[in-house]
Design a protein around this motif. Structure first.
Motif, PDB file in Angstrom:
ATOM      1  N   UNK A  24     -32.097  15.234  -9.388  1.00 41.08           N
ATOM      2  CA  UNK A  24     -33.456  15.646  -9.701  1.00 41.08           C
ATOM      3  C   UNK A  24     -33.607  17.158  -9.659  1.00 41.08           C
ATOM      4  N   UNK A  25     -32.756  17.819  -8.853  1.00 34.11           N
ATOM      5  CA  UNK A  25     -32.861  19.261  -8.708  1.00 34.11           C
ATOM      6  C   UNK A  25     -32.181  20.019  -9.841  1.00 34.11           C
ATOM      7  N   UNK A  26     -31.571  19.307 -10.772  1.00 32.49           N
ATOM      8  CA  UNK A  26     -30.932  19.982 -11.909  1.00 32.49           C
ATOM      9  C   UNK A  26     -31.965  20.846 -12.623  1.00 32.49           C
ATOM     10  N   UNK A  27     -31.619  22.074 -12.951  1.00 33.66           N
ATOM     11  CA  UNK A  27     -32.604  22.982 -13.548  1.00 33.66           C
ATOM     12  C   UNK A  27     -33.088  22.508 -14.906  1.00 33.66           C
ATOM     13  N   UNK A  28     -34.348  22.740 -15.159  1.00 34.27           N
ATOM     14  CA  UNK A  28     -34.959  22.390 -16.435  1.00 34.27           C
ATOM     15  C   UNK A  28     -34.464  23.357 -17.510  1.00 34.27           C
ATOM     16  N   UNK A  52     -45.968  29.250 -21.237  1.00 34.63           N
ATOM     17  CA  UNK A  52     -44.859  30.166 -21.540  1.00 34.63           C
ATOM     18  C   UNK A  52     -44.775  31.260 -20.474  1.00 34.63           C
ATOM     19  N   UNK A  53     -45.932  31.776 -20.091  1.00 35.51           N
ATOM     20  CA  UNK A  53     -45.990  32.819 -19.071  1.00 35.51           C
ATOM     21  C   UNK A  53     -45.473  32.301 -17.728  1.00 35.51           C
ATOM     22  N   UNK A  54     -45.862  31.074 -17.367  1.00 37.67           N
ATOM     23  CA  UNK A  54     -45.463  30.497 -16.088  1.00 37.67           C
ATOM     24  C   UNK A  54     -43.968  30.199 -16.047  1.00 37.67           C
ATOM     25  N   UNK A  55     -43.448  29.572 -17.101  1.00 41.55           N
ATOM     26  CA  UNK A  55     -42.052  29.129 -17.080  1.00 41.55           C
ATOM     27  C   UNK A  55     -41.070  30.239 -17.461  1.00 41.55           C
ATOM     28  N   UNK A  59     -36.842  31.327 -16.818  1.00 37.45           N
ATOM     29  CA  UNK A  59     -35.993  31.331 -17.999  1.00 37.45           C
ATOM     30  C   UNK A  59     -36.050  30.041 -18.798  1.00 37.45           C
ATOM     31  N   UNK A  60     -37.177  29.319 -18.693  1.00 37.66           N
ATOM     32  CA  UNK A  60     -37.320  28.024 -19.374  1.00 37.66           C
ATOM     33  C   UNK A  60     -38.223  28.198 -20.594  1.00 37.66           C
ATOM     34  N   UNK A 227     -42.242  20.628 -12.381  1.00 36.62           N
ATOM     35  CA  UNK A 227     -42.591  21.072 -13.736  1.00 36.62           C
ATOM     36  C   UNK A 227     -43.837  20.342 -14.232  1.00 36.62           C
ATOM     37  N   UNK A 228     -43.933  19.040 -13.931  1.00 42.25           N
ATOM     38  CA  UNK A 228     -45.119  18.272 -14.336  1.00 42.25           C
ATOM     39  C   UNK A 228     -46.354  18.820 -13.639  1.00 42.25           C
ATOM     40  N   UNK A 229     -46.224  19.156 -12.357  1.00 42.74           N
ATOM     41  CA  UNK A 229     -47.368  19.726 -11.631  1.00 42.74           C
ATOM     42  C   UNK A 229     -47.812  21.041 -12.271  1.00 42.74           C
ATOM     43  N   UNK A 230     -46.862  21.834 -12.701  1.00 42.28           N
ATOM     44  CA  UNK A 230     -47.203  23.117 -13.323  1.00 42.28           C
ATOM     45  C   UNK A 230     -47.886  22.910 -14.678  1.00 42.28           C
TER      46      UNK A 230
END
Length: 326
Positions: A24-28, A52-55, A59-60, A227-230
């Motif tokens: 689950x901790x694998x980077x998005x 876009x600003x948040x992620x 680097x996502x 990521x879903x929370x964000x």
């Protein structure tokens, strides 16, 4: 025997909580989600680039895909081409019941986005007048399910009309060009047909308009909960901005959907309720009340436990801590 024990131990380790947590901790690598003209919050969020600003700090990249209707959003989710998609609640239930592995942790609106529409010069006045007529509707969407429920109100069945399967924009064109007698509309196209062409709504029922669900693929929800929370936090930011800047939000909808500002204002000011974003028992009960149409119209397998499916779909807990802090 030793080899078998080794394989079993390896399988057990692979499915252990630690292994699952590591997975689950694998980077998005990329955030993939849809935007839709029936979801003004998605348009605002995309326009201002808040995700876009948040992620960007991680680097996502963020990739947006246009959903022309709930059916398209569900197709993208089922195919894994997006991770988060916006649909009507009853359409999401239909998808989940037929194997689409999604959950809904957020409500993006409580809309009245569909009704039954006829041309300004039509002699159709009531639901009963639809018998034997051609009616356009997009299968797998709230307007289509609204049509089926409306027919039941008039004592009609699906076979009592000639259903013409068209995507929403094509349904509007077919109505205005006289190729169908009625259309199960969807805003902002429906509002545009009303204001621009004088089309009439012959049947409205806000209770038959199911909520706007933000759906997440279960695998993505399990592996990328932060990521879903964000994303939900972004939707909340957009929702609050619309509430404070309704006319400006209508301008964005007008530009994106290429409709007039009065059309966009009709949709956002009069037909979009943004006051209840957290899924609750209210949404569960609304879907359970609507669910029988899926069985009676044979849209799901006979014997499907739709009450259970509703509970599996509507996630009333995931976003609660986030929205409580808002």
């Amino acid at each position: 025997m030793i080899q078998r024990r080794t394989l079993l131990r390896a399988a057990a380790l692979a499915s252990s909580p630690l292994a699952l947590a590591a997975r689950a901790a694998a980077p998005l690598q990329e955030l993939r989600l849809d935007y839709a003209y029936y979801s003004p919050s998605s348009l605002v969020l995309r326009r201002f680039g808040w995700l876009e600003e948040d992620f960007k700090k991680d680097g996502v990249p963020v990739r947006w895909v246009l959903s022309a209707g709930s059916n398209r959003a569900l197709e993208y989710l089922n195919a894994g081409s997006i991770d988060i998609g916006s649909t009507a609640g009853l359409a999401a239930l239909l998808g989940r019941a037929n194997g689409n592995p999604i959950r809904a942790p957020y409500i993006f609106s409580r809309p009245e986005w569909t009704a039954l529409v006829v041309r300004h010069d039509s002699n159709i006045k009531t639901l009963a007048d639809l018998k034997g007529k051609k009616v356009a509707a997009t299968k797998g969407t709230d307007p289509y399910l609204f049509l089926l429920r409306a027919l039941h109100v008039a004592g009609l069945k699906r076979d009592d009309i000639e259903h013409v399967a068209l995507q929403h924009a094509d349904g509007r064109a077919a109505l205005e060009q006289g190729r169908v007698d009625a259309w199960a509309g969807l805003d902002p196209l429906m509002a545009a047909s009303e204001l621009d062409q004088g089309s009439r709504l012959i049947y409205r029922n806000v209770a038959f308009n199911t909520y706007g669900f933000l759906n997440v693929r279960e695998e993505f929800l399990a592996n990328q909960p932060q990521a879903v929370r964000r994303v939900i936090a972004g939707y909340e930011r957009a929702r609050q901005w619309i509430l404070a800047n309704t006319t400006e939000a209508a301008k964005i909808l007008s530009e994106e959907a290429k409709v007039s500002l009065p059309v966009a204002l009709l949709q956002i000011k009069l037909r979009t309720d943004l006051s209840h974003p957290l899924p609750t028992a209210e949404h569960v009960q609304a879907l359970q009340a609507a669910a029988p149409i899926l069985l009676s119209e044979q849209l799901v397998r006979p014997g499907t436990d739709l009450n259970r499916t509703v509970l599996e779909l509507v996630d009333t807990r995931f976003a609660a801590p986030l929205l409580a802090r808002a």
